[in-house]
Design an enzyme around this catalytic site. Structure first.
Site, short mmCIF file in Angstrom:
data_model
loop_
_atom_site.label_atom_id
_atom_site.label_comp_id
_atom_site.label_asym_id
_atom_site.label_seq_id
_atom_site.Cartn_x
_atom_site.Cartn_y
_atom_site.Cartn_z
CB SER A 221 36.75 66.36 94.62
OG SER A 221 36.07 65.42 95.45
CG HIS B 292 39.60 63.74 92.37
ND1 HIS B 292 40.89 63.33 92.11
CD2 HIS B 292 39.38 63.45 93.68
CE1 HIS B 292 41.43 62.81 93.20
NE2 HIS B 292 40.52 62.87 94.17
CG ASP C 201 37.68 61.86 96.18
OD1 ASP C 201 37.32 63.05 96.13
OD2 ASP C 201 38.88 61.50 96.13
N GLY D 137 39.33 60.70 103.39
CA GLY D 137 38.07 60.22 103.97
C GLY D 137 36.92 61.17 103.84
CG ASP E 175 42.74 64.71 96.56
OD1 ASP E 175 42.52 63.48 96.50
OD2 ASP E 175 41.83 65.55 96.69
C1 DX5 Z 1 39.45 63.33 100.45
C2 DX5 Z 1 39.42 63.29 98.92
C3 DX5 Z 1 39.60 64.63 98.29
C4 DX5 Z 1 38.60 65.66 98.77
C5 DX5 Z 1 38.80 66.97 98.07
O1 DX5 Z 1 39.65 62.02 100.93
O2 DX5 Z 1 40.45 62.47 98.41
O3 DX5 Z 1 39.52 64.49 96.87
O4 DX5 Z 1 37.30 65.19 98.54
O5 DX5 Z 1 37.73 67.80 98.48
P1 DX5 Z 1 38.00 69.26 99.09
O6 DX5 Z 1 38.54 70.06 97.93
O7 DX5 Z 1 36.62 69.68 99.52
O8 DX5 Z 1 38.98 69.13 100.19
ZN ZN Z 2 40.67 62.51 96.24
#
Ligand code: DX5
Ligand code: ZN
Length: 219
Positions: free
Chosen positions: A7, A32, A34, A146, A179
């Protein structure tokens, strides 16, 4: 084979190119992206995520695993399809009707892009059962959508187990992505539950050695 999708949500703009390079060198499988519109979720990072996606397309051959946390799904699909992403994922909580859901799936598939359907922690797998034969991946949110850096919600792994049991019993060949809150400990739990693609943000970006961190998740 377990895949890791890094991400980019919490990557600082000043360090972005360096972090993208380090993540690719550490052999993550996807980036990824977001995308948050400030409506489906509180934060709005639309411009930054588009900037990151364009940069990655220029400097890397790794696929974009685009996670649309947006209400106006159709417009964002048009925008991101231009970048030929590997996977485009939308939230079932947004679409409202079977007709709109199936139209979105068709639009993405017609461009030769893999389709993902995402469920937030409070959404049951019953909501997505009608679409499992039509999509390539289910993204099971293990945190409230979020923001990055949250703790994995253990109950969401029960949903992964239910989903894995259902797709195996019905011979549905589909990827299950978890995720949110993935680290070296929770990665094992998510894999045991049935996930084969793990999204990791904070755990990778904040690690001393990204290469080691990626290998720890893949084990
Ligand atoms: C949250 C996102 C995730 C998140 C993952 O809304 O969809 O992809 O950023 O990040 P970590 O691994 O830091 O939880
Ligand atoms: Zn995500």
């Amino acid at each position: 084979m377990i895949e890791v999708s890094a991400s980019v949500l919490n990557i600082e703009k000043d360090n972005a190119t360096r972090d993208f390079y380090n993540l690719e060198t550490a052999k993550v499988n996807y980036f990824h992206i977001d995308v948050m519109d400030g409506k489906f979720v509180e934060n709005n990072n639309v411009e930054l995520m588009k900037d990151y996606a364009l940069t990655i397309k220029h400097i890397s051959n790794l696929g974009l695993d685009v996670h649309l946390m947006v209400e106006d799904i159709e417009n964002f699909i048009d925008e991101y399809l231009m970048l030929s992403p590997e996977i485009l994922t939308f939230h079932i909580e947004v679409t409202g009707t079977e007709e709109r859901t199936k139209k979105i799936i068709r639009t993405i598939k017609n461009e030769g892009t893999r389709v993902g359907i995402a469920i937030s922690p409070d959404t049951s797998i019953e909501e997505i059962k009608p679409y499992l034969e039509l999509v390539h991946m289910v993204l099971v949110m293990s945190v409230v959508p979020g923001k990055g850096g949250q703790k994995l919600i253990p109950e969401t792994l029960e949903k992964v187990k239910q989903l894995k049991k259902y797709v195996d019993e019905n011979n549905i060949d589909i990827d299950i992505e978890v995720d949110g809150g993935i680290n070296d400990i929770t990665a094992k739990e998510a894999i045991e539950a049935g996930s084969n693609i793990l999204v990791a943000g904070k755990y990778l970006i904040s690690s001393e050695n990204i290469n080691e961190a990626v290998q720890k998740i893949k084990m």
